[in-house]
Design a protein around this motif. Structure first.
Motif, PDB file in Angstrom:
ATOM      1  N   SER A  63      -6.286  -2.622   0.122  1.00 46.87           N
ATOM      2  CA  SER A  63      -7.285  -2.425   1.178  1.00 46.87           C
ATOM      3  C   SER A  63      -7.715  -3.765   1.771  1.00 46.87           C
ATOM      4  O   SER A  63      -7.766  -3.945   2.992  1.00 46.87           O
ATOM      5  CB  SER A  63      -8.519  -1.696   0.626  1.00 46.87           C
ATOM      6  N   THR A  72     -12.698   2.690   0.937  1.00 43.80           N
ATOM      7  CA  THR A  72     -12.304   1.677   1.918  1.00 43.80           C
ATOM      8  C   THR A  72     -13.073   1.928   3.206  1.00 43.80           C
ATOM      9  O   THR A  72     -13.045   3.043   3.752  1.00 43.80           O
ATOM     10  CB  THR A  72     -10.792   1.745   2.199  1.00 43.80           C
ATOM     11  N   MET A  88      -8.017   4.073  10.524  1.00 36.78           N
ATOM     12  CA  MET A  88      -6.936   3.724   9.618  1.00 36.78           C
ATOM     13  C   MET A  88      -5.772   4.675   9.849  1.00 36.78           C
ATOM     14  O   MET A  88      -5.963   5.893   9.911  1.00 36.78           O
ATOM     15  CB  MET A  88      -7.417   3.817   8.159  1.00 36.78           C
ATOM     16  N   ASP A 135      -2.255   6.773   8.997  1.00 37.12           N
ATOM     17  CA  ASP A 135      -1.793   7.482   7.805  1.00 37.12           C
ATOM     18  C   ASP A 135      -0.931   6.572   6.932  1.00 37.12           C
ATOM     19  O   ASP A 135      -0.944   6.676   5.702  1.00 37.12           O
ATOM     20  CB  ASP A 135      -0.983   8.716   8.201  1.00 37.12           C
ATOM     21  N   ASN A 194      -3.283   4.151   5.007  1.00 33.42           N
ATOM     22  CA  ASN A 194      -4.005   4.952   4.033  1.00 33.42           C
ATOM     23  C   ASN A 194      -3.087   5.351   2.884  1.00 33.42           C
ATOM     24  O   ASN A 194      -3.476   5.347   1.710  1.00 33.42           O
ATOM     25  CB  ASN A 194      -4.589   6.198   4.703  1.00 33.42           C
ATOM     26  N   SER A 250      -3.318   4.211  -1.026  1.00 39.62           N
ATOM     27  CA  SER A 250      -3.433   5.272  -2.027  1.00 39.62           C
ATOM     28  C   SER A 250      -2.341   5.194  -3.092  1.00 39.62           C
ATOM     29  O   SER A 250      -2.597   5.468  -4.270  1.00 39.62           O
ATOM     30  CB  SER A 250      -3.377   6.643  -1.344  1.00 39.62           C
ATOM     31  N   LYS A 254      -2.989  11.805   0.285  1.00 34.41           N
ATOM     32  CA  LYS A 254      -2.835  10.790   1.328  1.00 34.41           C
ATOM     33  C   LYS A 254      -1.419  10.225   1.358  1.00 34.41           C
ATOM     34  O   LYS A 254      -0.882   9.925   2.425  1.00 34.41           O
ATOM     35  CB  LYS A 254      -3.875   9.685   1.114  1.00 34.41           C
TER      36      LYS A 254
END
Length: 213
Positions: free
Chosen positions: A61, A98, A103, A105, A108, A112, A175
């Motif tokens: 992140s 975060t 953001m 996909d 993210n 994740s 995610k």
């Protein structure tokens, strides 16, 4: 550069203690003396697995320029303890949040998947140590202790990776699957196979197969 708030450090410590206790209850068969004796061993695997899992999310992140902070999920702590008395651990005591206005996909998904990948790598490291130490475990109490610690570390980290990759709710799997179904399939297959092997065969059997015993 990593930065932690005092509340984040507090939440990480609380979550670590509760998750460690939950896994100790499961592995100790809910016997108080067994739970207390296995707790220090479990804390090594959980400590490495849980803390580094969350730091994996935080690192990625912050790599993308976002502020990220771990926060407790009180209900998750309760679920972890209650489920441990039922023979399994609902390992979701909190999450790294975060903070971003927008953001993709992809980003993210990468944030994740970092946590489960850390658990898979840790599980393989623990397994490698088991393989290396096993031949000397027959005549060394220290080697036996290391083998037990790493066996538990392998089992716990395999489970944490597989559990977090389940594509439900706010778990990492949802995610990752949204971002890339192929990567999700590969990672959950690896984590799932590792977990099933530890639950059905046991780590010692896996090690003996690798060594050709």
């Amino acid at each position: 550069m990593f930065k932690f708030t005092s509340s984040e450090i507090r939440d990480l410590i609380i979550a670590f203690i509760v998750i460690s206790l939950s896994f100790a209850i499961v592995n100790g068969g809910r016997n108080p003396s067994a739970v207390l004796s296995i707790l220090p061993i479990v804390m090594v695997g959980v400590g490495a697995g849980f803390i580094l899992h969350e730091l994996g999310h935080k690192f990625v992140s912050m790599k993308y320029g976002y502020w990220a902070e771990f926060k407790l999920w009180p209900q998750g702590l309760i679920f972890a303890l209650v489920s441990s008395f039922l023979g399994f651990v609902f390992a979701a005591p909190g999450a790294v949040y975060t903070y971003a206005n927008y953001m993709t996909d992809e980003i993210n998904g990468k944030i994740s998947i970092a946590g489960p990948v850390v658990n898979i790598i840790l599980a393989l490291i623990f397994l490698a140590i088991c393989v290396a130490i096993y031949p000397s475990a027959f005549n060394s109490e220290t080697s036996v202790l290391i083998f037990i610690i790493c066996s538990v570390g392998y089992s716990i980290n395999s489970f944490l990776a597989a559990f977090n990759l389940i594509p439900i709710g706010n778990l990492d799997g949802s995610k990752v699957l949204t971002w890339n179904a192929g990567i999700w399939t590969i990672t959950i297959a690896i984590a799932g196979i590792m977990t099933v092997m530890s639950m059905t065969m046991g780590v010692e059997t896996i090690v003996r197969i690798i060594l050709g015993f």
